[in-house]
Design a protein around this motif. Structure first.
Motif, PDB file in Angstrom:
ATOM      1  N   ALA A  55       0.935  -1.340  -0.112  1.00  0.00           N
ATOM      2  CA  ALA A  55       0.128   0.027   0.039  1.00  0.00           C
ATOM      3  C   ALA A  55       0.815   1.226  -0.013  1.00  0.00           C
ATOM      4  O   ALA A  55       0.602   2.334  -0.538  1.00  0.00           O
ATOM      5  CB  ALA A  55      -0.852  -0.065   1.281  1.00  0.00           C
ATOM      6  N   GLU A  56       2.044   1.147   0.686  1.00  0.00           N
ATOM      7  CA  GLU A  56       3.034   2.178   0.587  1.00  0.00           C
ATOM      8  C   GLU A  56       3.522   2.442  -0.657  1.00  0.00           C
ATOM      9  O   GLU A  56       3.515   3.760  -0.984  1.00  0.00           O
ATOM     10  CB  GLU A  56       3.820   2.118   1.553  1.00  0.00           C
ATOM     11  N   TYR A  57       3.921   1.660  -1.342  1.00  0.00           N
ATOM     12  CA  TYR A  57       4.533   1.765  -2.717  1.00  0.00           C
ATOM     13  C   TYR A  57       3.275   2.370  -3.661  1.00  0.00           C
ATOM     14  O   TYR A  57       3.493   3.151  -4.503  1.00  0.00           O
ATOM     15  CB  TYR A  57       5.040   0.582  -3.246  1.00  0.00           C
ATOM     16  N   GLN A  58       2.039   1.835  -3.596  1.00  0.00           N
ATOM     17  CA  GLN A  58       0.964   2.387  -4.547  1.00  0.00           C
ATOM     18  C   GLN A  58       0.851   3.846  -4.142  1.00  0.00           C
ATOM     19  O   GLN A  58       0.383   4.388  -4.917  1.00  0.00           O
ATOM     20  CB  GLN A  58      -0.258   1.268  -4.202  1.00  0.00           C
ATOM     21  N   SER A  59       0.688   4.010  -2.784  1.00  0.00           N
ATOM     22  CA  SER A  59       0.524   5.595  -2.250  1.00  0.00           C
ATOM     23  C   SER A  59       1.320   6.553  -2.962  1.00  0.00           C
ATOM     24  O   SER A  59       1.276   7.502  -3.371  1.00  0.00           O
ATOM     25  CB  SER A  59       0.388   5.567  -1.071  1.00  0.00           C
ATOM     26  N   LEU A  60       2.608   6.052  -2.956  1.00  0.00           N
ATOM     27  CA  LEU A  60       3.995   6.755  -3.562  1.00  0.00           C
ATOM     28  C   LEU A  60       3.782   7.081  -5.137  1.00  0.00           C
ATOM     29  O   LEU A  60       4.020   8.067  -5.491  1.00  0.00           O
ATOM     30  CB  LEU A  60       5.393   6.314  -3.257  1.00  0.00           C
ATOM     31  N   THR A  61       3.401   5.976  -5.519  1.00  0.00           N
ATOM     32  CA  THR A  61       3.125   6.076  -7.076  1.00  0.00           C
ATOM     33  C   THR A  61       2.231   6.903  -7.423  1.00  0.00           C
ATOM     34  O   THR A  61       2.070   7.737  -8.460  1.00  0.00           O
ATOM     35  CB  THR A  61       2.791   4.695  -7.610  1.00  0.00           C
ATOM     36  N   ASP A  62       0.912   6.921  -6.726  1.00  0.00           N
ATOM     37  CA  ASP A  62      -0.121   7.764  -6.922  1.00  0.00           C
ATOM     38  C   ASP A  62       0.221   9.215  -6.718  1.00  0.00           C
ATOM     39  O   ASP A  62      -0.107  10.161  -7.651  1.00  0.00           O
ATOM     40  CB  ASP A  62      -1.272   7.650  -6.057  1.00  0.00           C
ATOM     41  N   SER A  63       0.979   9.502  -5.738  1.00  0.00           N
ATOM     42  CA  SER A  63       1.245  10.696  -5.438  1.00  0.00           C
ATOM     43  C   SER A  63       2.303  11.325  -6.550  1.00  0.00           C
ATOM     44  O   SER A  63       2.133  12.675  -6.848  1.00  0.00           O
ATOM     45  CB  SER A  63       2.043  10.782  -3.897  1.00  0.00           C
ATOM     46  N   ASN A  64       3.185  10.464  -6.908  1.00  0.00           N
ATOM     47  CA  ASN A  64       4.071  10.774  -7.996  1.00  0.00           C
ATOM     48  C   ASN A  64       3.270  11.216  -9.052  1.00  0.00           C
ATOM     49  O   ASN A  64       3.702  11.999 -10.090  1.00  0.00           O
ATOM     50  CB  ASN A  64       5.026   9.586  -8.263  1.00  0.00           C
ATOM     51  N   GLN A  68       3.435  14.713 -10.964  1.00  0.00           N
ATOM     52  CA  GLN A  68       3.618  14.889 -12.479  1.00  0.00           C
ATOM     53  C   GLN A  68       2.676  15.589 -13.381  1.00  0.00           C
ATOM     54  O   GLN A  68       2.883  16.532 -14.170  1.00  0.00           O
ATOM     55  CB  GLN A  68       3.661  13.439 -13.160  1.00  0.00           C
ATOM     56  N   GLY A  69       1.209  15.266 -12.916  1.00  0.00           N
ATOM     57  CA  GLY A  69       0.305  16.035 -13.520  1.00  0.00           C
ATOM     58  C   GLY A  69       0.367  17.568 -13.326  1.00  0.00           C
ATOM     59  O   GLY A  69       0.316  18.316 -14.237  1.00  0.00           O
ATOM     60  N   GLU A  70       0.757  17.829 -12.042  1.00  0.00           N
ATOM     61  CA  GLU A  70       0.736  19.394 -11.776  1.00  0.00           C
ATOM     62  C   GLU A  70       2.110  20.053 -12.384  1.00  0.00           C
ATOM     63  O   GLU A  70       2.001  21.010 -12.953  1.00  0.00           O
ATOM     64  CB  GLU A  70       0.947  19.361 -10.197  1.00  0.00           C
ATOM     65  N   ARG A  71       3.046  19.317 -12.415  1.00  0.00           N
ATOM     66  CA  ARG A  71       4.283  19.760 -13.175  1.00  0.00           C
ATOM     67  C   ARG A  71       3.900  19.919 -14.659  1.00  0.00           C
ATOM     68  O   ARG A  71       4.333  21.102 -15.356  1.00  0.00           O
ATOM     69  CB  ARG A  71       5.345  18.727 -13.079  1.00  0.00           C
ATOM     70  N   ASP A  72       3.064  19.040 -15.291  1.00  0.00           N
ATOM     71  CA  ASP A  72       2.935  19.284 -16.695  1.00  0.00           C
ATOM     72  C   ASP A  72       1.811  20.377 -16.765  1.00  0.00           C
ATOM     73  O   ASP A  72       2.015  21.358 -17.829  1.00  0.00           O
ATOM     74  CB  ASP A  72       2.084  18.155 -17.123  1.00  0.00           C
ATOM     75  N   ASP A  73       0.926  20.554 -15.878  1.00  0.00           N
ATOM     76  CA  ASP A  73      -0.062  21.831 -16.201  1.00  0.00           C
ATOM     77  C   ASP A  73       0.978  22.916 -15.579  1.00  0.00           C
ATOM     78  O   ASP A  73       0.838  24.002 -16.556  1.00  0.00           O
ATOM     79  CB  ASP A  73      -1.007  21.520 -14.865  1.00  0.00           C
ATOM     80  N   VAL A  74       1.859  23.335 -14.873  1.00  0.00           N
ATOM     81  CA  VAL A  74       2.714  24.325 -14.432  1.00  0.00           C
ATOM     82  C   VAL A  74       3.576  24.584 -15.762  1.00  0.00           C
ATOM     83  O   VAL A  74       3.492  25.844 -16.311  1.00  0.00           O
ATOM     84  CB  VAL A  74       3.547  24.172 -13.588  1.00  0.00           C
ATOM     85  N   GLN A  75       4.022  23.575 -16.549  1.00  0.00           N
ATOM     86  CA  GLN A  75       4.720  23.788 -17.610  1.00  0.00           C
ATOM     87  C   GLN A  75       4.059  24.410 -18.922  1.00  0.00           C
ATOM     88  O   GLN A  75       4.526  25.262 -19.664  1.00  0.00           O
ATOM     89  CB  GLN A  75       5.535  22.588 -18.044  1.00  0.00           C
TER      90      GLN A  75
END
Length: 211
Positions: A55-64, A68-75
């Motif tokens: 669950a921890e790995y999946q949570s980190l993956t979701d957060s990443n 990444q989506g927020e970074r794309d929006d900012v870019q």
């Protein structure tokens, strides 16, 4: 007392403090086997768990993915801003070029106006000089003494005269009794020459201008 002595004399009554070599070796081998079995089971248990399924790995993956989506929006916003800035800079450069061209045109126009002003001033001076000369060399109705009131020379009317125009050249000091020359032209632009020692009389002839 007899019982104590009996125990001391019987070798089977007191346990031996020494282990035989075979027993010691067997004990060591057993311990190693037990430890190896435990360790092997532990390693097998660890290898059988995939950390990517936690669950921890999946949570980190979701957060990443969210980051990444927020970074794309900012870019994307940054790209839009840079594009807008480039467009505005291009517009500013075009407007600056237009203003420079207008400024150059205004400078040229100013030079033309300066030249025209100089020409106008020169013409005004020339016209003024002519007008002054004409005023100094013009004769209106009246009696004028040559050399005192007017200059000697030939005079001609500025405009055509009427039928009632009369002019006369008189000898100075005779109060008009000594007529040298006179005329009633009746029209046109008559001409009269006078010299020093004479008076010039003009009646209803308009302005005479020295030629």
């Amino acid at each position: 007392m007899s019982d104590l002595n009996a125990l001391e004399q019987s070798p089977s009554a007191v346990p031996s403090k020494r282990w035989s070599k075979k027993k010691t070796a067997a004990l060591i081998v057993g311990a190693v086997l037990v430890a190896g079995s435990f360790a092997g089971g532990l390693f097998i248990g660890i290898d059988s768990v995939d950390p990517r399924e936690s669950a921890e790995y999946q949570s980190l993956t979701d957060s990443n993915e969210v980051l990444q989506g927020e970074r794309d929006d900012v870019q994307s916003e940054l790209d839009d801003l840079e594009g807008g800035i480039a467009t505005r800079e291009s517009a500013v450069e075009e407007r600056t070029t237009q203003l420079d061209e207008r400024s150059t045109g205004l400078d040229e126009r100013e030079e033309e106006l300066g030249s025209q002003d100089k020409e106008i001033t020169a013409r005004e001076k020339a016209v003024g000089k002519i007008e002054v000369e004409q005023a100094e060399n013009s004769v209106e109705n009246g009696v004028w003494t040559v050399g005192t009131d007017i200059k000697a020379g030939t005079y001609r009317t500025k405009e055509p005269v009427g039928s009632d125009c009369y002019w006369a050249v008189l000898k100075t000091g005779t109060n008009g009794s000594d007529i040298v020359n006179n005329g009633i032209p009746g029209g046109g632009r008559p001409t009269v020459s006078v010299k020093k020692g004479q008076d010039f009389e003009s009646t209803r002839c308009g302005t005479w201008v020295k030629q």
